[in-house]
Design an enzyme around this catalytic site. Sequence first.
Site, short mmCIF file in Angstrom:
data_model
loop_
_atom_site.label_atom_id
_atom_site.label_comp_id
_atom_site.label_asym_id
_atom_site.label_seq_id
_atom_site.Cartn_x
_atom_site.Cartn_y
_atom_site.Cartn_z
N SER A 240 59.63 49.66 36.32
CA SER A 240 59.22 49.03 37.33
C SER A 240 58.54 47.18 36.70
O SER A 240 59.23 45.84 36.90
CB SER A 240 57.49 48.89 38.55
OG SER A 240 56.79 49.28 37.33
N HIS A 270 59.90 57.82 39.00
CA HIS A 270 58.41 57.03 37.97
C HIS A 270 57.07 56.74 39.32
O HIS A 270 56.14 57.90 40.14
CB HIS A 270 59.59 55.33 38.19
CG HIS A 270 58.05 53.83 37.37
ND1 HIS A 270 57.37 54.09 36.89
CD2 HIS A 270 58.37 52.85 38.09
CE1 HIS A 270 56.70 53.22 36.19
NE2 HIS A 270 56.92 52.40 37.29
N HIS A 316 56.08 62.41 30.82
CA HIS A 316 56.19 61.39 30.31
C HIS A 316 57.39 60.63 29.39
O HIS A 316 57.34 61.13 28.29
CB HIS A 316 54.91 60.34 30.20
CG HIS A 316 54.64 59.23 30.44
ND1 HIS A 316 54.97 58.12 29.71
CD2 HIS A 316 54.01 58.62 31.92
CE1 HIS A 316 54.72 56.62 30.19
NE2 HIS A 316 54.42 57.02 31.33
N ARG A 325 44.77 57.82 32.33
CA ARG A 325 44.44 57.73 33.88
C ARG A 325 44.34 58.59 34.46
O ARG A 325 43.87 58.82 35.18
CB ARG A 325 45.78 56.95 34.28
CG ARG A 325 45.81 55.28 33.43
CD ARG A 325 47.02 54.78 33.98
NE ARG A 325 48.14 55.80 33.06
CZ ARG A 325 49.49 55.46 34.28
NH1 ARG A 325 49.74 54.27 34.53
NH2 ARG A 325 50.27 56.18 33.61
N ASP A 371 49.89 60.48 37.87
CA ASP A 371 50.03 60.71 39.23
C ASP A 371 49.79 62.15 39.69
O ASP A 371 49.72 62.84 40.74
CB ASP A 371 51.83 60.40 40.10
CG ASP A 371 52.49 58.92 39.88
OD1 ASP A 371 51.74 57.99 40.39
OD2 ASP A 371 53.78 58.59 38.76
N1 AMX Z 1 59.23 68.51 35.06
C1 AMX Z 1 61.17 69.21 34.98
N2 AMX Z 1 61.19 69.23 33.47
C2 AMX Z 1 60.99 67.61 33.18
C3 AMX Z 1 59.50 67.58 33.32
C4 AMX Z 1 58.94 67.78 34.36
N3 AMX Z 1 57.99 67.81 34.97
N4 AMX Z 1 59.55 66.29 32.48
C5 AMX Z 1 60.68 66.15 31.00
N5 AMX Z 1 61.35 66.74 32.27
C6 AMX Z 1 62.89 67.71 31.75
C7 AMX Z 1 63.90 66.32 31.76
O1 AMX Z 1 64.56 66.43 32.44
C8 AMX Z 1 64.99 66.47 30.46
O2 AMX Z 1 66.07 67.51 31.17
P1 AMX Z 1 67.34 67.66 30.72
O3 AMX Z 1 67.34 67.42 29.25
O4 AMX Z 1 67.60 68.94 31.91
O5 AMX Z 1 67.87 66.30 31.59
C9 AMX Z 1 64.42 67.60 29.81
O6 AMX Z 1 62.50 67.91 30.47
C10 AMX Z 1 63.31 65.97 28.56
O7 AMX Z 1 62.97 65.47 28.96
P2 AMX Z 1 61.75 64.12 28.68
O8 AMX Z 1 62.40 63.28 27.67
O9 AMX Z 1 60.73 65.34 28.09
O10 AMX Z 1 61.18 63.53 29.32
P3 AMX Z 1 61.90 62.51 29.75
O11 AMX Z 1 61.19 60.45 28.61
O12 AMX Z 1 63.29 61.87 29.66
O13 AMX Z 1 61.57 61.36 31.02
C11 AMX Z 1 59.87 62.05 33.15
C12 AMX Z 1 60.14 61.38 31.63
C13 AMX Z 1 58.45 60.77 33.50
C14 AMX Z 1 60.69 60.70 34.47
C15 AMX Z 1 59.81 63.05 33.35
O14 AMX Z 1 58.72 63.66 32.66
C16 AMX Z 1 60.38 63.46 34.86
O15 AMX Z 1 60.27 63.57 35.26
N6 AMX Z 1 58.49 64.26 35.38
C17 AMX Z 1 58.43 64.31 36.37
C18 AMX Z 1 57.98 62.67 37.52
C19 AMX Z 1 57.01 62.45 37.01
O16 AMX Z 1 55.82 62.56 37.43
N7 AMX Z 1 56.91 61.10 36.83
C20 AMX Z 1 56.07 59.41 36.35
C21 AMX Z 1 56.20 59.37 35.65
C22 AMX Z 1 54.60 58.00 34.98
C23 AMX Z 1 54.65 57.14 36.26
O17 AMX Z 1 55.63 56.37 36.24
N8 AMX Z 1 54.24 56.62 37.37
#
Ligand code: AMX
Length: 437
Positions: A240, A270, A316, A325, A371
């Site tokens: 964002s 996000h 994250h 937070r 979140d």
């Molecule tokens: N559940 C399942 N799998 C997850 C995961 C979770 N909570 N977090 C990461 N992974 C997976 C990724 O999808 C990725 O899988 P892939 O290799 O098969 O594509 C792998 O683990 C490596 O990811 P990462 O390097 O640890 O995370 P990232 O930096 O790529 O992504 C985030 C970060 C937040 C998008 C991810 O942790 C996620 O999808 N979390 C759940 C959604 C969420 O809570 N989002 C809110 C974040 C905070 C915000 O912005 N408000």
Amino acid sequence: MDKIKEKFASKALPLTDEIKKFVKSHGDHVLGTYTIEQVYQGMKGMIGMVTETSKLDPEEGIRFRGYSIPELREKLPRGKGGENLPEGIFYLLLIGELPTEEDASEISNQWARRSHVHKHVFDMLDMLPRHTHPMTQFSMAIMAMQTESNFAAEYRKGINKKNYWDPMYEDVMNLIARLPRVAAYIYRKTYKNSEHIEPNPKLDWGANFSHMLGYDDENMQALMRLYLFIHVDHEGGNVSAHATHLVGSALSDAYLSLSAGMNGLAGPLHGLAAQEVARWILELRKKYNGVPTRDQLAEYIQKTLAEGKVVPGYGHAVLRKTDPRYLVQQEFAKRNLADDELFKIVQLIYEVTPEILKATGKIKNPWPNVDAHSGILLMHYGLVEYDFFTVLFGVSRAIGVLTSLLWDRALGVSIERPSSVTSDWMKAQVVKNTTTA
Ligand code: AMX
């Protein structure tokens, strides 16, 4: 010129020259190198922009103008019934100094004075189908308010670039002042039969927002202030903030830029995660008729992963510890709603999830983010319509991204235009490097 505007000018304008000189003298200083993996995986860890308002540390979490959340909870002015006023954090992000009580109330007054929303915005919202997602409505309402942009009007008249910050200040203040009214309108229209509630100009910005949503409970108003405070900013690289900054770099005004940022916030990886967490937890509670056992919860998490879905609220892109937070919300819950069934589930999820995520061997951060907690606090006080949660996040995040945008205009930040390459180009680099090694 209002006092806050004058203060901003006195801080930002001298810095513009200072930064120009700094770049002239040290512009060729090398900051680091980056890898093919970083380019393919979302540029994580690459330094690509300057954001003056806040900095995220992977281990410690966010610092706003150098202050951590626990420090600011002590130092920022509080509202009636407790919790820091979002007006205070706005002042800190904008000016770079801690506000006095008087500064915070000056901002409260300014925002109350500027909060009038033109009728065409409500008319446009009323025309949308009721099932339009609240974040879509929010983004469209921000776009509809663009008719009032001072920056766009001044640009058309031919404003000198040195003065861009001035109409941008007006846009930022007006826009932030109007967002709670628009958000509350969307909420009441979508979920409360369009029974709208007039603002109460005597209340501070957060309490008035809670009031217009229909929640006058003092604890809910305190929660709203806490919520609006902690979601405010998370340095410049999150989707964002970056989207707002990127679109703004084309000199798009604050309305166009914020709407872009909000469209990014509406993505499930996000800000929409707040909604997804609530859906996931409610489904869990329904499946096991209340608080699950540890084994049942583990089974539920494993099923989520096996279905190729993410566990919402965990992980994250930058943080490598439990999000501070999350922890302040946990403290709030322990103080105010320790017996809430959903809170007990959230606590259990915190105990069980990280080990399972660690065991996958690929998730870099197995800990909860902001979140993972926020929704169940709101639900405790009756705000149960979880599709609306991201709009609350957006109202708060607007403060961070718009203060940054204002700084961008004051500092004369240039249009953003990184390079992209094809995969063939990338492969050719590797071949070139291997043959010359
Ligand atoms: N559940 C399942 N799998 C997850 C995961 C979770 N909570 N977090 C990461 N992974 C997976 C990724 O999808 C990725 O899988 P892939 O290799 O098969 O594509 C792998 O683990 C490596 O990811 P990462 O390097 O640890 O995370 P990232 O930096 O790529 O992504 C985030 C970060 C937040 C998008 C991810 O942790 C996620 O999808 N979390 C759940 C959604 C969420 O809570 N989002 C809110 C974040 C905070 C915000 O912005 N408000």
